[in-house]
Design a protein around this motif. Structure first.
Motif, short mmCIF file in Angstrom:
data_model
loop_
_atom_site.label_atom_id
_atom_site.label_comp_id
_atom_site.label_asym_id
_atom_site.label_seq_id
_atom_site.Cartn_x
_atom_site.Cartn_y
_atom_site.Cartn_z
N ILE A 1 0.84 -1.20 0.00
CA ILE A 1 0.00 0.00 0.00
C ILE A 1 0.87 1.26 0.00
CG2 ILE A 1 -1.64 1.34 1.36
CD1 ILE A 1 -2.87 -1.30 2.27
N ALA A 2 1.92 1.24 0.84
CA ALA A 2 2.82 2.40 0.89
C ALA A 2 3.52 2.60 -0.45
CB ALA A 2 3.85 2.21 2.00
N ALA A 3 3.96 1.49 -1.05
CA ALA A 3 4.62 1.58 -2.35
C ALA A 3 3.66 2.11 -3.41
CB ALA A 3 5.17 0.22 -2.75
N ALA A 4 2.40 1.66 -3.37
CA ALA A 4 1.40 2.11 -4.34
C ALA A 4 1.12 3.60 -4.19
CB ALA A 4 0.11 1.31 -4.16
N ILE A 5 0.99 4.04 -2.94
CA ILE A 5 0.73 5.47 -2.69
C ILE A 5 1.91 6.32 -3.15
CG2 ILE A 5 0.39 7.21 -0.89
CD1 ILE A 5 -1.18 5.10 0.68
N LEU A 6 3.12 5.89 -2.81
CA LEU A 6 4.31 6.64 -3.21
C LEU A 6 4.44 6.69 -4.74
CD1 LEU A 6 6.91 8.08 -2.41
CD2 LEU A 6 8.06 5.85 -2.35
N THR A 7 4.17 5.57 -5.38
CA THR A 7 4.25 5.52 -6.85
C THR A 7 3.19 6.42 -7.47
OG1 THR A 7 5.06 3.25 -6.76
CG2 THR A 7 4.18 4.01 -8.86
N LEU A 8 1.98 6.36 -6.94
CA LEU A 8 0.89 7.17 -7.47
C LEU A 8 1.19 8.66 -7.34
CD1 LEU A 8 -1.99 7.33 -8.62
CD2 LEU A 8 -2.85 7.24 -6.27
N VAL A 9 1.68 9.05 -6.17
CA VAL A 9 2.01 10.47 -5.94
C VAL A 9 3.14 10.91 -6.87
CG1 VAL A 9 2.94 12.11 -4.28
CG2 VAL A 9 1.18 10.49 -3.57
N SER B 1 4.92 0.41 -12.29
CA SER B 1 5.49 0.75 -10.99
C SER B 1 4.78 0.00 -9.87
CB SER B 1 5.41 2.26 -10.76
OG SER B 1 6.11 2.96 -11.75
N LEU B 2 3.46 -0.09 -9.96
CA LEU B 2 2.72 -0.83 -8.93
C LEU B 2 3.09 -2.30 -8.94
CD1 LEU B 2 -0.82 0.80 -9.18
CD2 LEU B 2 0.84 1.07 -7.35
#
Length: 448
Positions: free
Chosen positions: A9-17, A351-352
């Motif tokens: 989840i943290a990786a997904a949020i960081l990638t999205l941002v 990225s996700l």
């Protein structure tokens, strides 16, 4: 929440941002660049058309000056004036009868008649008409007039209903032709040119007409006025060039209040002097300051982006406007936006996926360590610790579990040895007791 869930989840949020910020920043920079290019393009086109129009208008001024000083023109002015004075009765009716009503050529071709062959006026007409007609046809003017000091139109090439009338008190005394003549008469300088802006002109079937006039002098004396009726077609051809403006783009010549002088080829309707562009005060001011870019609403039923530049001609403050619909102008931005969104989605997906795989590469071994520890706690020491060869923190965790497993195995070994020793001691004790019993029995038997 477990780390195995937190990390993806943290990786997904960081990638999205990260992808979103980069995409928005890239779009804004590119959009600014594209908008600047669009502004530069329409400004360049407007300026190019302005230069063409100014060159053409200055050619008209040159023609007027050259003609007004040409000996053929001054001679024709004197000859026509002399012949005019000898026409009796109603001069307007007489000359219009000769060159309009009795002219064998159809309407629109009255200029083909060289002479009515009646009197001295017609002789002068025959002598000079071909010169003026050739000039008009070669240079594309609508008409040419010679006016005497009293305001009588003693000659015109195309012979419309303004021919032979008086501009001081006749039928067309309030028209642009009359205003041009009156402006010359009112000016003391013989070199002064007078221009009357485009307006519907009744003798020309209410078509837009503009007039430019200058006095004719002979020996330092003003003997009459030369007036050119400016054409619409030449300016229309200049404005009809829409190269570089796409499908909706066009260029138009405007009056100082935004009224169209040239007709647009984008519609079949006659828009000259009928359509007015709603130009903002800021845009009008910027057209003088060299920053002539803005927007208007409702032109052709939709918003348009345009550049407006001023035309230097007889203090008229005319403008050339280059317009293109905002939808077409922003088509590049729309395409760019779609491309960036597509690339962003692909990058986000990749990225996700990479983030998920990376996070699983961490959480899976951690989960394995936890399972191995649970098995070890439950007493299962038959564990295959596959992570002990890793050089990271997870490898250290596996190595720690390996130490606990080895300690458990050592404990089991010691317990097994102790049990074996106890069993051996018990057997030895049993044998000793048996031996003691046998010795006691032997002793008892011996005693008995």
């Amino acid at each position: 929440m477990k780390i195995s869930k937190k990390l993806p989840i943290a990786a997904a949020i960081l990638t999205l941002v990260t992808v979103s910020v980069a995409s928005v920043a890239g779009f804004m920079v590119s959009a600014h660049f594209i908008e600047a290019q669009t502004d530069e393009k329409i400004m360049a086109i407007a300026d190019g058309r302005r230069n063409q129009v100014e060159t053409y208008l200055h050619t008209i001024e040159t023609d007027l000056v050259r003609l007004s000083t040409d000996t053929k023109v001054t001679g024709a002015m004197g000859a026509f004036s002399f012949g005019w004075n000898f026409i009796g009765g109603d001069k307007v009716a007489e000359l219009q009868k000769r060159y309009i009503e009795d002219n064998p050529n159809p309407l629109g071709e009255k200029q083909k008649l060289d002479s009515a062959e009646i009197d001295g006026y017609d002789a002068s007409h025959k002598k000079s008409h071909d010169f003026f007609r050739t000039f008009i046809e070669k240079n594309g003017y609508y008409d040419l007039f010679l006016v005497n000091p009293d305001g009588d139109v003693i000659y015109s090439v195309y012979k419309e209903t303004d021919y032979a009338t008086n501009l001081a008190n006749g039928e067309w005394k309030d028209t642009g032709l009359a205003r041009a003549w009156k402006g010359v008469v009112a000016n003391a300088s013989p070199d002064k040119m007078v221009f009357d802006d485009y307006a519907p002109y009744a003798p020309s079937a209410d078509a837009p007409a503009a007039f430019i006039a200058k006095s004719i002098t002979k020996g330092g004396t003003i003997v009459g006025t030369l007036i050119l009726q400016m054409p619409n077609s030449t300016i229309g051809k200049i404005m009809s060039n829409t190269t570089g403006l796409g499908i909706t783009g066009e260029t138009v010549l405007l009056k100082s209040d935004g009224t169209m002088i040239s007709d647009s080829k984008k519609t079949d309707e006659v828009e000259a002097l009928k359509v007015k562009l709603d130009l903002s005060t800021n845009l009008l001011e910027n057209s003088f300051a060299g920053l002539p870019v803005g927007d208007i609403e409702g032109y052709r039923g939709e918003p348009y982006h345009l550049s407006v530049v001023r035309v230097d001609f007889e203090n008229q403050n005319w403008m050339v406007a280059a317009l293109i619909s905002k939808e077409e102008a922003n088509a590049g931005l729309t395409t760019l936006r779609n491309i960036i969104i597509l690339i962003s989605l692909v990058l986000l997906g990749v990225s996700l996926l990479a983030a998920f795989i990376f996070s699983r590469s961490i959480t899976n071994p951690i989960g394995q360590v936890i399972n191995d520890m649970k098995e070890l706690v439950s007493g299962n020491t038959n564990l295959d610790l596959k992570g002990t060869e890793r050089s990271d923190e997870i490898g250290e965790m596996f190595q720690a579990v390996s130490v606990f497993r080895d300690a458990a195995l050592e404990k089991e070994r010691l317990e097994e040895e102790g049990e074996e020793n106890r069993a051996m001691n018990e057997q030895e004790r049993s044998r000793n007791e048996e031996l003691k019993e046998m010795e006691a029995a032997k002793l008892a038997a011996a005693i008995d």
